[in-house]
Write an enzyme that holds these catalytic residues in place. Structure first.
Site: not given
Ligand code: F6R
Length: 607
Positions: A503, A27, A100-101, A602, A487, A484
């Site tokens: 442009h 996460r 968490n939050g 994550k 990140e 990809k």
């Molecule tokens: C990139 C990636 C993020 C998620 C984004 C949305 O590889 O994993 O850009 O796609 O944070 O996350 P979800 O799909 O969990 O809402």
């Protein structure tokens, strides 16, 4: 983002907590800590950085006991140091909390408590929770928790222990994910089931406002007003192997390789006799029949699937699709009503901005279709209709199978909708279905021979800046490819619609600038090719990603990644898998932490 795990039972809590925290590492976090009841006193151990640091610390101390809570922190308020690391303790040492939050009104509460003489020791928003618990505490634990959570604004998943109750853990949740799970003579709390799959598969996701009281042999659930609630446990069919690497070097590689099987599963679930059968959508047939326009809203890669989806839905169904990033959509006052269904796409189902977009859409009467991978997640539960992507747990921060299954769901949605609107003939639907059926095998072959792509990754591993360009479905691929690479390898890159280069952006092209030009969409090949030539003329080093059918049109001297042919509408899928491989090997060659890239989480559960 932050991960929570809690254990109460007849076994030592520390190993369970450390194992759970390790399962939650995906996460994203920058510090970790645990608190354990030890001879009726609560002992806390915390450490900056990776879990290994915490483990070392615990080895040299005497932290043992049968009840405990643990946390991995992804810093929001205050630096990622030991002082700010969870668990946090009230000044009198009675209450210990993991969270968490974001507590949005923490500064007001902090000021009020300070005026009463309470001393704070961290910069976090979280610390107000144990301090407020201690301030209100009158001996009744549940009532005190209820009073405190009713004062909190913002989002929270909380694990609470109190020195006076060494036989209890209290859990509470609002807008941040939290489950409680049942074992044999032991019970758990966790941010998600993957943390505790080694011990149990039986759990409930707490509803917003719920408070749970866990003892070793019982779980009691209450609503905000402390009325007791039914506990409807569900049993997941996930196996612990789903959250292990199973021989792969990285979760990302494992998850890339799971894509064919997951896509095949969706195909088999939804395509019958060359027709697309989606009972979930039958339930909202009226909404689709009468829809004026569709919104597709998400974040990051999930948003990129909506771009690819838009091209396919508009082409096949002749309905307007408007895509937006959830964090923009929620603040832009879009025109919504019962005839504008909103598709919210989310792997985790817990992305804060996507949830806010969903709630806004519902408030304004728009029906919500969730494309979601986590059963019981907020988006899963709050959508009017759910298309469950069945990718299984995705551990690598960079999504691969999550993306692929979302995209597949868009393809299935488009075919279903075109079929019901009659905008595409039965023969054409059958043709599209057969193309979908062949996709998993094509991905399998692409993943089984990655030498050419690996060579490009080696060649470009030292690049400072990539350009990814394409049109239409190729542009959708370019957007995901760029993310990809960025990140996981930390190399700057951008995706551009090829026609837009002239442009302004073309000014950035110099000798040797790497440009990946997507041209697998055969209808647009000539256009894509001429844009590639424009950048070559300015010195760019171009790699074309092309269908085998157009391979010969690529002039000598140009680099290429050749893909098996796919009908144009679905070409994004193969292009993106090729780029997952490309990004993976660049990151690997550069020694990056592929599964846990720096600064990333994550599941983005805060705004
Ligand atoms: C990139 C990636 C993020 C998620 C984004 C949305 O590889 O994993 O850009 O796609 O944070 O996350 P979800 O799909 O969990 O809402």
């Amino acid at each position: 983002m932050c991960g929570i795990v809690g254990y109460i039972g007849y076994n030592q809590a520390t190993p369970v907590l450390l194992n759970g925290l390790a399962r939650l590492e995906y996460r994203g976090y920058d510090s970790a800590g645990i608190a354990i009841f030890n001879d009726d006193k609560i002992k806390v151990a915390k450490s900056e950085g990776k879990l290994a640091n915490l483990k070392n610390k615990i080895e040299n101390s005497d932290v043992s006991g049968f009840v405990g809570i643990g946390h991995t922190r992804w810093a929001t308020h205050g630096e990622p140091n030991e002082r700010n690391c969870h668990p946090h303790t009230s000044e009198n040492g009675k209450f210990v909390v993991v969270h968490n939050g974001i507590i949005e009104n923490y500064d007001v509460i902090k000021r009020q408590l300070r005026e009463k003489g309470v001393k704070f020791t961290s910069d976090t928003d979280t610390e107000v929770v144990p301090q407020l618990l201690a301030y209100y505490y009158d001996g009744d634990l549940l009532k005190t928790v209820s009073k405190v959570v009713n004062e909190l604004a913002g989002s929270y998943a909380l694990g609470i222990i109190c020195e006076d109750y060494p036989d209890k853990i209290i859990a509470a949740r609002k807008s941040s994910p939290l489950i409680v799970a049942k074992g044999e003579g032991e019970n758990f709390i966790a941010s998600d089931i993957s943390a505790i799959l080694d011990y149990t598969k039986t759990y409930i996701t707490l509803d917003d406002g719920d408070i749970a009281e866990l003892k070793a042999d019982s779980i009691t659930l209450y609503d905000k007003e402390l009325n007791e609630k039914e506990t409807d446990f569900i049993v997941t069919d996930l196996d612990v192997s789903a959250v292990m690497k199973n021989g792969y070097d990285h979760f990302m590689l494992k998850e890339m390789n799971e894509q064919p099987e997951k896509l095949r599963g969706l195909y088999n679930d939804y395509v019958k006799d060359n027709k697309v059968v989606v009972p979930e959508l039958d339930k909202i047939a009226d909404v689709l029949d009468n829809c004026e326009k569709i919104y597709a809203v998400a974040c990051g890669s999930a948003y990129h699937t909506s771009i690819a989806g838009k091209y396919v839905i508009e082409k096949l169904c002749r309905v307007n699709v408007e895509t937006d990033i959830a964090s923009e959509f929620r603040y832009r006052d879009p025109i919504l009503n019962e005839r504008t269904p909103v598709i919210i796409i989310s792997q985790s189902g817990e992305t804060a901005d996507s949830i806010a977009a969903l709630r806004m859409a519902k408030e304004q009467g728009a029906p919500v279709i969730g494309i979601v991978n986590v059963v019981g997640s907020t988006i899963y539960r709050e959508s009017d209709c759910v298309l469950y992507t069945k990718a299984g747990p995705e551990i690598a921060v960079a999504t691969t199978k999550g993306y692929a299954t979302q995209l597949m769901m868009f393809y299935l949605f488009a075919l279903y909708f075109a079929q019901s609107k009659g905008t595409v003939s039965e023969e054409e639907i059958a043709k599209y279905c057969s193309e979908l059926e062949m996709l998993p095998a094509k991905i399998e072959r692409l993943l089984s021979d990655t030498k050419t792509i690996e060579a490009f990754s080696e060649k470009y591993k030292g690049a400072n800046n990539f350009f990814f360009i394409g049109r239409n479905t190729d542009y959708a691929a370019a957007m995901e490819a760029s993310l990809k690479v960025k990140e996981i390898s930390y190399i700057n890159s951008d995706a551009y619609a090829s026609g837009e280069l002239k442009h302004g952006t073309i000014a950035l092209i110099d000798k040797g600038t790497p440009v990946i030009s997507f041209c697998a969409n055969k209808k647009l090949f000539d256009k894509a090719w001429s844009n590639a030539e424009e950048v070559v003329a300015r010195g760019a080093d171009v790699v074309c990603v092309v269908s085998e059918k157009d391979e010969d049109k690529i002039q000598q001297g140009y680099e290429k990644i050749v893909l098996e042919d796919v009908i144009d509408e679905f070409s994004t899928m193969l292009e993106v898998v090729a780029m997952q491989i490309f990004a993976y090997y660049i990151a690997k060659n550069n020694g990056c932490d592929i599964d846990k890239p720096k600064n990333l989480a994550k599941s983005v559960t805060v705004e």
